[in-house]
Scaffold this motif. Structure first.
Motif, PDB file in Angstrom:
ATOM      1  N   LYS A   1       4.262  26.502  19.948  1.00  0.00           N
ATOM      2  CA  LYS A   1       3.740  26.580  21.320  1.00  0.00           C
ATOM      3  C   LYS A   1       4.088  25.302  22.088  1.00  0.00           C
ATOM      4  O   LYS A   1       4.541  25.352  23.232  1.00  0.00           O
ATOM      5  N   TYR A   2       3.893  24.160  21.448  1.00  0.00           N
ATOM      6  CA  TYR A   2       4.210  22.879  22.108  1.00  0.00           C
ATOM      7  C   TYR A   2       5.713  22.662  22.213  1.00  0.00           C
ATOM      8  O   TYR A   2       6.200  22.161  23.235  1.00  0.00           O
ATOM      9  N   LYS A   3       6.438  23.070  21.194  1.00  0.00           N
ATOM     10  CA  LYS A   3       7.903  22.933  21.256  1.00  0.00           C
ATOM     11  C   LYS A   3       8.484  23.768  22.384  1.00  0.00           C
ATOM     12  O   LYS A   3       9.516  23.425  22.966  1.00  0.00           O
ATOM     13  N   ASN A   4       7.817  24.880  22.693  1.00  0.00           N
ATOM     14  CA  ASN A   4       8.299  25.773  23.756  1.00  0.00           C
ATOM     15  C   ASN A   4       7.822  25.363  25.146  1.00  0.00           C
ATOM     16  O   ASN A   4       8.073  26.061  26.122  1.00  0.00           O
ATOM     17  N   GLY A   5       7.086  24.248  25.230  1.00  0.00           N
ATOM     18  CA  GLY A   5       6.768  23.715  26.553  1.00  0.00           C
ATOM     19  C   GLY A   5       5.334  23.817  27.009  1.00  0.00           C
ATOM     20  O   GLY A   5       5.030  23.488  28.162  1.00  0.00           O
ATOM     21  N   TYR A   6       4.416  24.256  26.140  1.00  0.00           N
ATOM     22  CA  TYR A   6       3.013  24.338  26.551  1.00  0.00           C
ATOM     23  C   TYR A   6       2.497  22.915  26.779  1.00  0.00           C
ATOM     24  O   TYR A   6       2.656  22.040  25.929  1.00  0.00           O
ATOM     25  N   PRO A   7       1.852  22.635  27.929  1.00  0.00           N
ATOM     26  CA  PRO A   7       1.534  21.239  28.257  1.00  0.00           C
ATOM     27  C   PRO A   7       0.133  20.746  27.903  1.00  0.00           C
ATOM     28  O   PRO A   7      -0.098  19.546  27.861  1.00  0.00           O
TER      29      PRO A   7
END
Length: 398
Positions: free
Chosen positions: A16-22
């Motif tokens: 999720k974080y690798k895909n850009g969730y801030p």
């Protein structure tokens, strides 16, 4: 220099974080007890200590902080914030050249790469909103970047976090020449009286610009309009300027009366030709039903949460019932403007509330048009919650 700690992320949240969730949220963090001082730089790592992203720790109602970069070598310093602000200013360049609209958002938190802070423009005045003590620790970087990059009459700030007596400003003034309030700004040619030196709210919600324009230009001519949760009456002003026969503004707050009178007056409208009612909206609905008062247009823009002596309102739980109250006092072929800024559900669920409300009232309707945030409120695809505004124009058929 803000120190840095490693924040271990549970394996199920890594992608999720690798895909850009801030948003850094509590449930994703393994070593949450390592978080102590807000403003600490956090390096998000997986359970094998591999780098994921870098951000900061700052508690607000949404979470525990925000990702700022997914590049391992990025330094969170003045240059970092300066680049983000330059990018945001470039995106809004056209807004500065519109003499009919002299108020807009310059920097929209995570939508512009730094969650927890927004910056609004009011005809030469800038207002910074800080949403956590964590982001406030970077204030010098952000304020000095603004000082370097823009011309301004003054910069003001609002600390929208629990300061517990710390960092209290008398009026939020930061730099420049103190404003003489109200300052008069324009939105699509309509005037607003704005106070940057009072409380959390300034007198107008900037995210409803396109909705107000539609009310004025397409829907209000010759109509009777009820504006509920009316705050300073902005929707009523646009309806009146669009040729509404009469507007009725209802809000529980005592300040709504003088503030609405002020907005009518600066636009050259006779406020005495309109009704401004200081009353609990839910009580007003009951009064209107009892007196058989109906309106050609009903505007519903409640806060996500509201509380009065008798009623508690939560948009996620109670919007459907609020719509039913509105349907009951809307004329056939009348318009309901249903709006919510609740970020916990999307447009599809909101339309579900509309459908259920009409079914339970045994009525029929047609969706006319819908709105979300305007362009200056930039959002990112990976954070749907950031695109919080949902507005639907509904025609009541019967």
């Amino acid at each position: 220099m803000n120190r840095e700690i490693n924040l271990k992320i549970k394996s199920k949240h890594v992608n999720k974080y690798k895909n850009g969730y801030p948003l850094i949220f509590k449930e994703a963090i393994i070593n949450i007890d390592d978080l102590h001082k807000e403003g600490t730089i956090v390096k998000l790592v997986d359970e094998k200590n591999q780098f994921i992203a870098r951000g900061y720790y700052g508690k607000q109602n949404k979470g525990y902080g925000w990702v700022l970069s997914r590049k391992e070598k990025t330094k969170i310093d003045r240059k970092f914030f300066e680049k983000k602000i330059i990018s945001a200013l470039n995106k809004r360049a056209a807004f500065y050249n519109n003499p009919q609209t002299t108020v807009f958002r310059v920097f929209n938190g995570e939508g512009d790469g730094v969650g927890g802070v927004t910056i609004d423009y009011f005809d030469g005045y800038y207002l910074i909103n800080w949403y956590s003590e964590g982001i406030y620790t970077f204030r010098d970087y952000i304020i000095n970047s603004l000082k370097k990059l823009i011309e301004f009459k003054a910069i003001y700030q609002k600390k929208r976090f629990n300061t517990e007596g710390k960092y209290i400003d008398e009026d939020g003034f930061v730099l420049g020449e103190r404003g003489k309030f109200p300052i008069i700004v324009k939105e699509n040619g309509v005037k607003f009286a704005v106070y940057l030196n009072e409380g959390a709210m300034v007198g107008v919600f900037l995210d409803q610009r396109n909705v107000r324009k539609a009310i004025r230009d397409k829907y209000s001519k010759g109509k009777t309009v009820l504006n509920t949760f009316s705050y300073t009456g902005a929707f009523s002003i646009f309806a009146a300027l669009g040729g509404a026969k009469k507007t009725t503004s209802v809000d529980l707050a005592n300040r709504s009366l003088p503030k609405t009178i002020e907005q009518f007056s600066i636009n050259g409208i006779d406020y005495e030709a309109h009704d401004i009612v200081v009353e609990d909206v839910f009580n007003y609905f009951k009064y209107a039903v009892k007196k058989n008062i109906k309106f050609d247009m009903v505007i519903l823009d409640p806060p996500s949460f509201a509380k009065s002596k008798k009623y508690k309102f939560s948009a996620a739980k109670d919007y459907k019932n609020l719509l039913k109250e509105a349907i009951a006092i809307t004329e056939d072929k009348g318009i309901i403007v249903a709006s919510t800024n609740c970020s916990s559900f999307g447009m599809n669920k909101f339309k579900g509330f509309i459908d259920t409300a009409f079914k339970e009232m045994e009525g029929k309707y047609k969706l006319m048009e819908e709105f979300s945030l305007p362009k200056d409120f930039g959002t990112i695809e990976t954070f749907k919650e950031g695109n919080y505004l949902k507005v639907v124009f509904i025609k009541k058929i019967k």
